[in-house]
Write a protein that holds these residues in place. Structure first.
Motif, PDB file in Angstrom:
ATOM      1  N   VAL A   3       0.857  -1.196   0.000  1.00  0.00           N
ATOM      2  CA  VAL A   3       0.000   0.000   0.000  1.00  0.00           C
ATOM      3  C   VAL A   3       0.886   1.237   0.000  1.00  0.00           C
ATOM      4  CG1 VAL A   3      -2.114  -0.860   1.075  1.00  0.00           C
ATOM      5  CG2 VAL A   3      -0.240  -0.183   2.519  1.00  0.00           C
ATOM      6  N   PRO A   4       0.431   2.303  -0.674  1.00  0.00           N
ATOM      7  CA  PRO A   4       1.196   3.555  -0.607  1.00  0.00           C
ATOM      8  C   PRO A   4       1.129   4.111   0.814  1.00  0.00           C
ATOM      9  CG  PRO A   4      -0.919   3.880  -1.738  1.00  0.00           C
ATOM     10  CD  PRO A   4      -0.818   2.413  -1.456  1.00  0.00           C
ATOM     11  N   ALA A   5       2.063   5.022   1.162  1.00  0.00           N
ATOM     12  CA  ALA A   5       2.033   5.646   2.489  1.00  0.00           C
ATOM     13  C   ALA A   5       0.667   6.312   2.676  1.00  0.00           C
ATOM     14  CB  ALA A   5       3.148   6.676   2.597  1.00  0.00           C
ATOM     15  N   LEU A   6       0.043   6.075   3.812  1.00  0.00           N
ATOM     16  CA  LEU A   6      -1.313   6.577   4.051  1.00  0.00           C
ATOM     17  C   LEU A   6      -1.269   8.003   4.586  1.00  0.00           C
ATOM     18  CD1 LEU A   6      -2.733   3.378   5.791  1.00  0.00           C
ATOM     19  CD2 LEU A   6      -2.968   4.046   3.385  1.00  0.00           C
ATOM     20  N   ASP A  50      -6.568   7.918   6.114  1.00  0.00           N
ATOM     21  CA  ASP A  50      -7.403   7.614   4.943  1.00  0.00           C
ATOM     22  C   ASP A  50      -6.949   6.322   4.261  1.00  0.00           C
ATOM     23  OD1 ASP A  50      -9.389   9.612   4.652  1.00  0.00           O
ATOM     24  OD2 ASP A  50      -7.886  11.038   3.927  1.00  0.00           O
ATOM     25  N   LEU A  51      -7.911   5.538   3.811  1.00  0.00           N
ATOM     26  CA  LEU A  51      -7.629   4.357   2.982  1.00  0.00           C
ATOM     27  C   LEU A  51      -6.992   4.776   1.655  1.00  0.00           C
ATOM     28  CD1 LEU A  51     -11.046   2.612   3.568  1.00  0.00           C
ATOM     29  CD2 LEU A  51      -8.818   1.588   4.137  1.00  0.00           C
ATOM     30  N   PRO A  52      -6.260   3.871   0.997  1.00  0.00           N
ATOM     31  CA  PRO A  52      -5.718   4.194  -0.330  1.00  0.00           C
ATOM     32  C   PRO A  52      -6.823   4.663  -1.289  1.00  0.00           C
ATOM     33  CG  PRO A  52      -4.832   2.106   0.461  1.00  0.00           C
ATOM     34  CD  PRO A  52      -5.897   2.515   1.452  1.00  0.00           C
ATOM     35  N   ALA A  59      -3.778   6.825  -4.498  1.00  0.00           N
ATOM     36  CA  ALA A  59      -4.440   5.608  -4.990  1.00  0.00           C
ATOM     37  C   ALA A  59      -3.490   4.418  -4.947  1.00  0.00           C
ATOM     38  CB  ALA A  59      -4.924   5.847  -6.420  1.00  0.00           C
ATOM     39  N   ALA A  60      -4.068   3.235  -4.805  1.00  0.00           N
ATOM     40  CA  ALA A  60      -3.305   1.987  -4.892  1.00  0.00           C
ATOM     41  C   ALA A  60      -3.460   1.418  -6.303  1.00  0.00           C
ATOM     42  CB  ALA A  60      -3.814   0.993  -3.864  1.00  0.00           C
ATOM     43  N   THR A  61      -2.423   0.720  -6.731  1.00  0.00           N
ATOM     44  CA  THR A  61      -2.491   0.126  -8.069  1.00  0.00           C
ATOM     45  C   THR A  61      -2.241  -1.378  -8.025  1.00  0.00           C
ATOM     46  OG1 THR A  61      -0.181   0.718  -8.347  1.00  0.00           O
ATOM     47  CG2 THR A  61      -1.806   2.222  -9.300  1.00  0.00           C
ATOM     48  N   ALA A  62      -1.900  -1.906  -6.831  1.00  0.00           N
ATOM     49  CA  ALA A  62      -1.617  -3.341  -6.709  1.00  0.00           C
ATOM     50  C   ALA A  62      -2.354  -3.881  -5.491  1.00  0.00           C
ATOM     51  CB  ALA A  62      -0.114  -3.562  -6.553  1.00  0.00           C
ATOM     52  N   ALA A  63      -2.596  -5.182  -5.510  1.00  0.00           N
ATOM     53  CA  ALA A  63      -3.341  -5.822  -4.422  1.00  0.00           C
ATOM     54  C   ALA A  63      -2.649  -5.606  -3.080  1.00  0.00           C
ATOM     55  CB  ALA A  63      -3.464  -7.312  -4.710  1.00  0.00           C
TER      56      ALA A  63
END
Ligand SMILES: O=C(O)CCC(=O)CC(=O)O
Length: 254
Positions: A3-6, A50-52, A59-63
């Motif tokens: 996940v990206p940094a939140l 906040d969620l991705p 935004a997230a791009t991978a699972a």
């Protein structure tokens, strides 16, 4: 970590007070807690994440998994903390209690469960959002999220939350659904030793009383409490009652 940094809000509250971290439900943002935060900022340094792809998080791009979210929250907090989270944010709370017990002092799990729903419907919702966007969820989500009377009583915040759902990044929302499809900590509840409060909204069909009592009875130090006249989003529907429950729970656990 996938996940990206939140994004976290700037902590509000007295310098030196214990850190209290607040987590969102799927499709919402830090807005969910906006009317509870000032009530808690008397005694705690309060921050929300906040969620991705929701609110201010990239935004997230991978699972990713719920465990990945929990690891990102622990890393973002960066110090010992108290935790409260709603639904998916509550799933993150139970996972923090399992994976980061040295950092988390106590966890309030709101409108959530040790398992939420079944994998099939989560995968169907992910496919629907990828094909048609979160705007197709507004009407059914409003029905699940809010108790009878909540929208009329709290039109501004309930409206803003539904806009936040519409604004969420579709792929990130779908990836959150897939994380929930794989989430199940039922067999690990007994490993949780920290104090846990499981709160449910009186009218919540997504995470009803049985989900809260399963948590409260499954962990070693748990209890359950109902939030009256609320459904799935008690911090927005009943902010004063929500703050009062959290004050009472965290008071002896700072
Ligand atoms: O709210 C959550 O975090 C997960 C459950 C859910 O998606 C509620 C809903 O919108 O139906």
């Amino acid at each position: 970590m996938t996940v990206p940094a939140l994004a976290f809000t700037v902590p509000q509250g007295p310098a030196g007070a214990p850190l209290l971290v607040l987590g969102p439900s799927l499709g919402t943002s830090t807005l969910l807690w906006q009317d509870v935060m000032p009530e808690l900022a008397t005694d705690y340094r309060v921050t929300a994440w906040d969620l991705p792809g929701h609110g201010q998080s990239p935004a997230a791009t991978a699972a990713f998994s719920v465990a990945d979210l929990a690891d990102a929250v622990a890393e973002g907090a960066g110090e010992p903390f108290l935790y409260a989270g709603v639904s998916l944010g509550g799933a993150v709370g139970l996972t923090l209690a399992l994976r980061h017990s040295e950092q988390v002092r106590a966890a309030a799990i709101v409108a959530s469960g040790a398992k939420l729903g079944e994998p099939g419907p989560w995968h169907e919702r992910a496919a629907q959002v990828r094909a048609q966007s979160t705007s197709t969820l507004i009407v059914p989500s409003a029905q699940r999220w809010f108790a009878p009377g909540s929208i009329a009583r709290r039109p501004e915040i309930t409206g803003r939350l539904l806009h936040a759902l519409q604004d969420a990044d579709d792929e990130s929302y779908a990836l959150c659904c897939e994380a929930l499809a794989a989430y199940n900590v039922r067999d690990q509840l007994r490993d949780i030793r920290m104090p846990v409060l499981a709160a449910w909204g009186q009218h919540d069909a997504v995470a009803p009383e049985a989900k809260a009592t399963e948590i409260a009875e499954g962990v070693r130090d748990g209890r359950a409490v109902v939030i009256s006249d609320a459904a799935h989003l008690p911090p927005a529907e009943q902010p004063v009652a929500m703050a009062s429950v959290l004050h009472e729970f965290f008071a002896s656990r700072k």
